[in-house]
Structures are given as structure tokens and as C-alpha cells.
Design a protein around this motif. Structure first.
Motif, PDB file in Angstrom:
ATOM      1  N   GLY A 117       0.780  -1.223   0.000  1.00  0.00           N
ATOM      2  CA  GLY A 117       0.000   0.000   0.000  1.00  0.00           C
ATOM      3  C   GLY A 117       0.813   1.274   0.000  1.00  0.00           C
ATOM      4  O   GLY A 117       0.249   2.371  -0.107  1.00  0.00           O
ATOM      5  N   ARG A 118       2.127   1.172   0.097  1.00  0.00           N
ATOM      6  CA  ARG A 118       2.965   2.380   0.157  1.00  0.00           C
ATOM      7  C   ARG A 118       2.893   3.180  -1.148  1.00  0.00           C
ATOM      8  O   ARG A 118       2.669   4.387  -1.144  1.00  0.00           O
ATOM      9  N   GLN A 119       3.076   2.502  -2.274  1.00  0.00           N
ATOM     10  CA  GLN A 119       3.040   3.170  -3.571  1.00  0.00           C
ATOM     11  C   GLN A 119       1.678   3.797  -3.830  1.00  0.00           C
ATOM     12  O   GLN A 119       1.581   4.949  -4.275  1.00  0.00           O
ATOM     13  N   THR A 120       0.630   3.060  -3.516  1.00  0.00           N
ATOM     14  CA  THR A 120      -0.731   3.576  -3.707  1.00  0.00           C
ATOM     15  C   THR A 120      -0.973   4.816  -2.862  1.00  0.00           C
ATOM     16  O   THR A 120      -1.578   5.792  -3.327  1.00  0.00           O
ATOM     17  N   ARG A 121      -0.470   4.790  -1.621  1.00  0.00           N
ATOM     18  CA  ARG A 121      -0.665   5.935  -0.735  1.00  0.00           C
ATOM     19  C   ARG A 121       0.072   7.165  -1.266  1.00  0.00           C
ATOM     20  O   ARG A 121      -0.462   8.280  -1.248  1.00  0.00           O
ATOM     21  N   LEU A 122       1.281   6.967  -1.758  1.00  0.00           N
ATOM     22  CA  LEU A 122       2.060   8.081  -2.298  1.00  0.00           C
ATOM     23  C   LEU A 122       1.400   8.662  -3.550  1.00  0.00           C
ATOM     24  O   LEU A 122       1.420   9.880  -3.757  1.00  0.00           O
ATOM     25  N   GLU A 123       0.810   7.809  -4.360  1.00  0.00           N
ATOM     26  CA  GLU A 123       0.108   8.288  -5.562  1.00  0.00           C
ATOM     27  C   GLU A 123      -1.077   9.162  -5.185  1.00  0.00           C
ATOM     28  O   GLU A 123      -1.351  10.176  -5.836  1.00  0.00           O
TER      29      GLU A 123
END
Length: 225
Positions: free
Chosen positions: A142-148
Motif C-alpha cells: 500500500g505504500r506506492q498507492t498511498r504516495l500516488e
């Protein structure tokens, strides 16, 4: 039926003088102190001559200890919850016990006090009339999704980060927020080596690539214009 009371008590984030008179009074009067790390909290309690018994209550055992604590509260005890530093339940254990206490009709009182993100936000020089507190980013899932999602956030954003993950996080901020996004990085707030650096994401990444990060960090990032 006699019921007790749960006190949420903030503790200093570094400087031991950053605790209220009321917090000391509560910690001396309750029957039990729930501490994230009893070894860390012992230093604070000894400094203020607090001899109240402590019990470990942290993210790895809180699911197992909640029921026992609730029984003590229901029997009429007054119990205080503290974390290693700052206000419990803010990127620290505490939410589960608060929720369970509410569900069982137990009174909760949260004292005002220290928390790291407020001073970091205030001294960042970035807009603080509207902001979003993100705490620690997800480690993997979920890190990449959160940053997006956050790349489009118009409000000022506040993050917590550890020294060994700071470079990774700043690198990703350059990627997702752009190299010119205004940013402020505060470390070791209230301690001897307190420092706040301001610039762009790329400038502060370059700084910490040259100077290895030490201490605990609060990162404040400008929202998207």
C-alpha cells in the motif's frame, strides 16, 4: 456498578521538562501505569519520584492485554496509559484500548501535552491552517498507492520517519511529489541536537545523502499547488 477511569497521559518527546504538573499528579495517583516500554518509562518516573506500578502495553501484546485491563477498570481502578514519547494513540499504541473502553462504558480522559508533529508543523514555514497527518507511511503493501494519492493532496502533509528509512522516503518524495516541492525536515525535537532544515525535496535528499541521518524525524511537505 463501580467503574474506573482511563487516563491518556502524554509524556515528553525528548526534554523531560516537557510534562505538565497535572500529568505528574495523575501518574502518581492512579493504581497502574500502562507503558509501551517499561525500561524507557522508568527513567521518566524516577525523575519525578513516581512509584506507581507499571505494566507493559505495546503493539505486540495489546490485543492480549486489553481484556485484563478492562476488568481492572470495571472493578473501579484508575489506570494511566503512556507511550515512550508523546501522546498515546498518535502513531503509538492506544487506539484499541480507547475503543474497547468506550464500548464498555468506561470513562476516558486525555490530558493535553507533547506530540512531535505540532512543533514541526509550526516551525516548517509551510501553510498550517489546513494539514493532514499521515504518521508513518506503510512499509511495503500500500505504500506506492498511498504516495500516488498524496501526490494530489492540496493540504500540507506531516509524516514521521526513522533515520534508517529517511533516504528511501525522501527519494520517493522526489519521485511522487517532484524535485521542487517545498519541504521541512525536523529531527530530535526538544533535544540537545534539535535541527530543522527547509528547502525542496531534492535539496534535502542531497543533504542527507552527504550527512547520514541520525535521530527521529518529522517531515512536513507542502501540498500540491
Amino acid at each position: 456498578m463501580l467503574t474506573g477511569k482511563l487516563f491518556i497521559v502524554p509524556t515528553p518527546i525528548g526534554n523531560l521538562e516537557d510534562i505538565t504538573f497535572r500529568a505528574i499528579k495523575v501518574l502518581k495517583e492512579v493504581t497502574l501505569i500502562l507503558a509501551e516500554d517499561t525500561r524507557t518509562s522508568k527513567k521518566l518516573l524516577q525523575h519525578y519520584d513516581i512509584i506507581t506500578p507499571m505494566q507493559s502495553h505495546h503493539m505486540h501484546n495489546e490485543h492480549k492485554t486489553v481484556d485484563g485491563i478492562l476488568q481492572r477498570l470495571k472493578s473501579g481502578e484508575q489506570i494511566a496509559l503512556i507511550s515512550d514519547a508523546g501522546t498515546p494513540a498518535i502513531s503509538d499504541p492506544g487506539f484499541l484500548l480507547c475503543r474497547a473502553s468506550i464500548e464498555h462504558g468506561i470513562e476516558i480522559e486525555c490530558l493535553p501535552g507533547a506530540t512531535a508533529f505540532v512543533p514541526a508543523l509550526v516551525i516548517s514555514g509551510l501553510p498550517n491552517d489546513r494539514f493532514v497527518f499521515e504518521g508513518f507511511l506503510p512499509l511495503k503493501k500500500g505504500r506506492q498507492t498511498r504516495l500516488e494519492v498524496l501526490a494530489k493532496e492540496p493540504r500540507t502533509m506531516v509524516f514521521y520517519e526513522s533515520p534508517h528509512k529517511l533516504l528511501k522516503t525522501l527519494t520517493q518524495f522526489v519521485t511522487y511529489f517532484g524535485p521542487d516541492r517545498p519541504i521541512s525536515v525536523s529531527r530530535e525535537l526538544t533535544k540537545m541536537y534539535e535541527e530543522t532544515l527547509r528547502g525542496t525535496t531534492s535539496e534535502l535528499l542531497s543533504h542527507f545523502e552527504r550527512i547520514p541521518p541520525k535521530g527521529e524525524f518529522v517531515i512536513v511537505v507542502s501540498g500540491k499547488k
